[in-house]
Design a protein around this motif. Structure first.
Motif, short mmCIF file in Angstrom:
data_model
loop_
_atom_site.label_atom_id
_atom_site.label_comp_id
_atom_site.label_asym_id
_atom_site.label_seq_id
_atom_site.Cartn_x
_atom_site.Cartn_y
_atom_site.Cartn_z
N ALA A 9 0.83 -1.20 0.00
CA ALA A 9 0.00 0.00 0.00
C ALA A 9 0.87 1.26 0.00
N THR A 10 0.29 2.32 -0.53
CA THR A 10 0.85 3.66 -0.41
C THR A 10 -0.06 4.42 0.54
N ILE A 11 0.52 5.04 1.56
CA ILE A 11 -0.24 5.68 2.63
C ILE A 11 0.06 7.17 2.63
N ILE A 12 -0.99 7.99 2.60
CA ILE A 12 -0.84 9.45 2.63
C ILE A 12 -1.58 9.96 3.85
N VAL A 13 -0.93 10.79 4.66
CA VAL A 13 -1.59 11.38 5.82
C VAL A 13 -2.54 12.46 5.32
N GLY A 14 -3.82 12.35 5.71
CA GLY A 14 -4.84 13.29 5.29
C GLY A 14 -5.77 12.67 4.26
N HIS A 15 -6.85 13.37 3.99
CA HIS A 15 -7.87 12.89 3.05
C HIS A 15 -7.56 13.40 1.65
N LYS A 16 -7.39 12.50 0.71
CA LYS A 16 -7.16 12.83 -0.70
C LYS A 16 -8.21 12.10 -1.53
N ARG B 134 -9.69 10.20 -4.73
CA ARG B 134 -9.10 9.35 -5.76
C ARG B 134 -8.96 10.09 -7.09
N SER B 135 -9.91 10.95 -7.39
CA SER B 135 -9.88 11.67 -8.66
C SER B 135 -8.82 12.78 -8.69
N TYR B 136 -8.23 13.10 -7.53
CA TYR B 136 -7.25 14.19 -7.48
C TYR B 136 -6.22 13.87 -6.40
N LEU B 137 -5.39 12.87 -6.64
CA LEU B 137 -4.38 12.44 -5.68
C LEU B 137 -3.08 13.21 -5.91
N VAL B 138 -3.06 14.46 -5.49
CA VAL B 138 -1.86 15.28 -5.61
C VAL B 138 -1.13 15.24 -4.28
N VAL B 139 0.17 14.96 -4.33
CA VAL B 139 1.01 14.91 -3.14
C VAL B 139 2.04 16.02 -3.27
N THR B 140 2.18 16.81 -2.20
CA THR B 140 3.13 17.93 -2.19
C THR B 140 4.27 17.61 -1.22
N PRO B 141 5.35 18.39 -1.25
CA PRO B 141 6.45 18.14 -0.31
C PRO B 141 6.02 18.25 1.16
N GLU B 142 4.92 18.93 1.44
CA GLU B 142 4.43 19.06 2.82
C GLU B 142 3.69 17.82 3.30
N PHE C 106 3.94 7.30 3.04
CA PHE C 106 4.63 6.08 3.46
C PHE C 106 4.32 4.96 2.46
N THR C 107 5.22 4.01 2.40
CA THR C 107 4.89 2.73 1.77
C THR C 107 4.70 1.74 2.91
N GLU D 220 -6.61 11.00 9.85
CA GLU D 220 -7.16 10.22 8.74
C GLU D 220 -6.05 9.95 7.73
N LEU D 221 -6.09 8.77 7.14
CA LEU D 221 -5.12 8.37 6.13
C LEU D 221 -5.85 8.01 4.84
N THR D 222 -5.25 8.37 3.72
CA THR D 222 -5.68 7.89 2.42
C THR D 222 -4.75 6.74 2.08
N VAL D 223 -5.32 5.56 1.82
CA VAL D 223 -4.52 4.37 1.58
C VAL D 223 -4.85 3.82 0.19
N ILE D 224 -3.83 3.73 -0.65
CA ILE D 224 -3.96 3.12 -1.96
C ILE D 224 -3.51 1.67 -1.82
N ILE D 225 -4.44 0.74 -2.00
CA ILE D 225 -4.13 -0.67 -1.88
C ILE D 225 -3.80 -1.19 -3.28
N HIS D 226 -2.61 -1.71 -3.45
CA HIS D 226 -2.14 -2.17 -4.76
C HIS D 226 -2.61 -3.60 -4.99
N MET D 227 -3.56 -3.73 -5.91
CA MET D 227 -4.15 -5.03 -6.22
C MET D 227 -3.50 -5.59 -7.48
#
Length: 104
Positions: free
Chosen positions: A53-60, A62-70, A74-75, A95-102
């Motif tokens: 999985a790819t884990i992003i802190v905060g709510h993102k 799916r249609s707009y998964l932009v990640v900034t340096p701030e 995590f993987t 809250e975490l946004t988690v992309i589960i790699h299937m």
């Protein structure tokens, strides 16, 4: 036993140096979890056992998964019991946004 190396953590922080747009594969799933008092994203999801999985802190969205340096990114991996690897107790209640790699 002293002197033996500890098992490496299964969650690894990523250093993002520029804005990035993440585009999950069609089979990948996006879920939202809250970190419990022990530092684990809850709840357990047995259907994701042994998935990366790819884990992003905060709510993102799916249609707009932009990640900034701030952003903190995590993987990680789901264990065989469906529990996602720890992200640390300092993130309790976040809250975490988690992309589960299937598989394709």
């Amino acid at each position: 036993m002293t002197g033996e190396p500890k098992k490496p953590p299964r969650t690894t922080a990523m250093k993002i140096l520029c804005n990035m747009v993440l585009i999950p594969n069609l089979n990948d799933e996006v879920e939202y979890f809250t970190v419990d008092s022990k530092g684990y994203p809850a709840p357990k999801k047995t259907e994701y056992a042994n998935r990366e999985a790819t884990i992003i802190v905060g709510h993102k969205e799916r249609s707009y998964l932009v990640v900034t340096p701030e952003d903190r990114v995590f993987t990680g991996a789901f264990r065989s019991n469906g529990r996602l690897s720890s992200v640390g107790q300092e993130l309790e209640g976040k809250e975490l946004t988690v992309i589960i790699h299937m598989p394709e």
